[in-house]
Design a protein around this motif. Sequence first.
Motif, PDB file in Angstrom:
ATOM      1  N   ALA A  73       6.102 -15.619 -49.354  1.00 21.27           N
ATOM      2  CA  ALA A  73       6.774 -16.692 -48.613  1.00 21.27           C
ATOM      3  C   ALA A  73       6.249 -18.063 -49.036  1.00 21.27           C
ATOM      4  CB  ALA A  73       6.585 -16.497 -47.113  1.00 21.27           C
ATOM      5  N   ASN A  74       4.975 -18.113 -49.389  1.00 21.28           N
ATOM      6  CA  ASN A  74       4.370 -19.378 -49.795  1.00 21.28           C
ATOM      7  C   ASN A  74       4.439 -19.608 -51.309  1.00 21.28           C
ATOM      8  OD1 ASN A  74       3.638 -19.988 -47.153  1.00 21.28           O
ATOM      9  ND2 ASN A  74       1.686 -18.915 -47.305  1.00 21.28           N
ATOM     10  N   CYS A 118       9.595 -15.423 -65.303  1.00 22.78           N
ATOM     11  CA  CYS A 118       9.649 -15.318 -63.843  1.00 22.78           C
ATOM     12  C   CYS A 118       8.360 -14.668 -63.334  1.00 22.78           C
ATOM     13  CB  CYS A 118      10.851 -14.489 -63.406  1.00 22.78           C
ATOM     14  SG  CYS A 118      12.438 -15.194 -63.946  1.00 22.78           S
ATOM     15  N   PRO A 119       7.557 -15.373 -62.536  1.00 20.68           N
ATOM     16  CA  PRO A 119       6.275 -14.812 -62.090  1.00 20.68           C
ATOM     17  C   PRO A 119       6.411 -13.778 -60.981  1.00 20.68           C
ATOM     18  CG  PRO A 119       6.562 -17.010 -61.210  1.00 20.68           C
ATOM     19  CD  PRO A 119       7.725 -16.764 -62.117  1.00 20.68           C
ATOM     20  N   VAL A 120       7.492 -13.869 -60.199  1.00 20.54           N
ATOM     21  CA  VAL A 120       7.715 -12.909 -59.110  1.00 20.54           C
ATOM     22  C   VAL A 120       9.192 -12.512 -59.101  1.00 20.54           C
ATOM     23  CG1 VAL A 120       5.849 -13.800 -57.655  1.00 20.54           C
ATOM     24  CG2 VAL A 120       8.152 -14.758 -57.440  1.00 20.54           C
ATOM     25  N   ALA A 173      16.090 -11.931 -60.500  1.00 19.06           N
ATOM     26  CA  ALA A 173      15.226 -11.658 -61.646  1.00 19.06           C
ATOM     27  C   ALA A 173      14.008 -10.864 -61.186  1.00 19.06           C
ATOM     28  CB  ALA A 173      14.785 -12.960 -62.305  1.00 19.06           C
ATOM     29  N   ASN A 174      13.556  -9.993 -62.055  1.00 21.18           N
ATOM     30  CA  ASN A 174      12.327  -9.247 -61.790  1.00 21.18           C
ATOM     31  C   ASN A 174      11.142 -10.006 -62.380  1.00 21.18           C
ATOM     32  OD1 ASN A 174      13.620  -6.979 -60.543  1.00 21.18           O
ATOM     33  ND2 ASN A 174      14.225  -6.286 -62.592  1.00 21.18           N
ATOM     34  N   ALA A 175       9.966  -9.745 -61.840  1.00 21.09           N
ATOM     35  CA  ALA A 175       8.768 -10.376 -62.380  1.00 21.09           C
ATOM     36  C   ALA A 175       8.642 -10.034 -63.864  1.00 21.09           C
ATOM     37  CB  ALA A 175       7.533  -9.900 -61.618  1.00 21.09           C
ATOM     38  N   LEU A 201      12.817 -20.877 -57.865  1.00 18.42           N
ATOM     39  CA  LEU A 201      12.812 -19.645 -57.058  1.00 18.42           C
ATOM     40  C   LEU A 201      13.315 -19.990 -55.659  1.00 18.42           C
ATOM     41  CD1 LEU A 201      11.955 -16.667 -56.506  1.00 18.42           C
ATOM     42  CD2 LEU A 201       9.707 -17.571 -55.878  1.00 18.42           C
ATOM     43  N   ILE A 202      14.410 -19.337 -55.265  1.00 21.76           N
ATOM     44  CA  ILE A 202      14.966 -19.592 -53.930  1.00 21.76           C
ATOM     45  C   ILE A 202      14.304 -18.707 -52.894  1.00 21.76           C
ATOM     46  CG2 ILE A 202      17.066 -19.560 -52.533  1.00 21.76           C
ATOM     47  CD1 ILE A 202      18.665 -20.006 -55.057  1.00 21.76           C
ATOM     48  N   LYS A 203      14.174 -17.422 -53.219  1.00 18.35           N
ATOM     49  CA  LYS A 203      13.583 -16.480 -52.278  1.00 18.35           C
ATOM     50  C   LYS A 203      12.959 -15.311 -53.036  1.00 18.35           C
ATOM     51  CE  LYS A 203      14.603 -13.715 -48.134  1.00 18.35           C
ATOM     52  NZ  LYS A 203      13.874 -12.533 -48.612  1.00 18.35           N
ATOM     53  N   ALA A 204      11.707 -15.043 -52.767  1.00 18.20           N
ATOM     54  CA  ALA A 204      11.026 -13.908 -53.387  1.00 18.20           C
ATOM     55  C   ALA A 204      11.407 -12.624 -52.665  1.00 18.20           C
ATOM     56  CB  ALA A 204       9.512 -14.112 -53.341  1.00 18.20           C
TER      57      ALA A 204
END
Length: 205
Positions: A73-74, A118-120, A173-175, A201-204
């Motif tokens: 979330a952060n 993409c990190p996450v 996207a995947n990490a 990134l909009i939402k993880a």
Amino acid sequence: MFLVFLCFLFGSSEALLDPDTTNGNSDHTAILQLITQEQSLRLQLESQLHDQQKQMDTLLSRVNNLTDQLTKANQQVAFFGTVGTNIPSADSDKIIKFQQITTNLGSAYNINTGVFHCPVSGIYIVSCSAIGDIGHRVSVNVYQNGNVIARPYDGGIDPAGHASGTDTAVVHANAGDEIYLKNFYTGATYLDNQTRLVVVLIKAD
């Protein structure tokens, strides 16, 4: 004298086998009961400890899940960059590198390779504004792992100035997924240095 000794010996034997024997049996029974109770209590304690360990494992798993959710979330991932230098049409099949970086939260963009990693895993918005040479059309392919997800294109020609085209995609996207620009087309000699890319990134997950 011998008869007296036999009487004494016989009497002593009866004394050993008679009333004290009952007390000995009682003590033995009591000890067995204590041992049985001790074993029962030990089994109960082991069962309780096992149940408490399972509860602790469950609580720890919940804490870890909440920690992961809070971390995601952060998580802030955002990139905004400009090409910064005109790219000749001879390099149209190479990955476009954005040299002037305004924002790179999460350090996902690699300036050396021109690839956004993409990190996450999550939902990303990708937007590109492509600008061509004066008076010429321009188009650029935006890729995610080799698949085209956007193609900014300017269909008009401004003979007196630069034309631009913008395209935006919202993708999952995947990490580890890679986002990059490549294979631009322009009828003139270069891709303008003000060509820009935004990835947020909009939402993880």
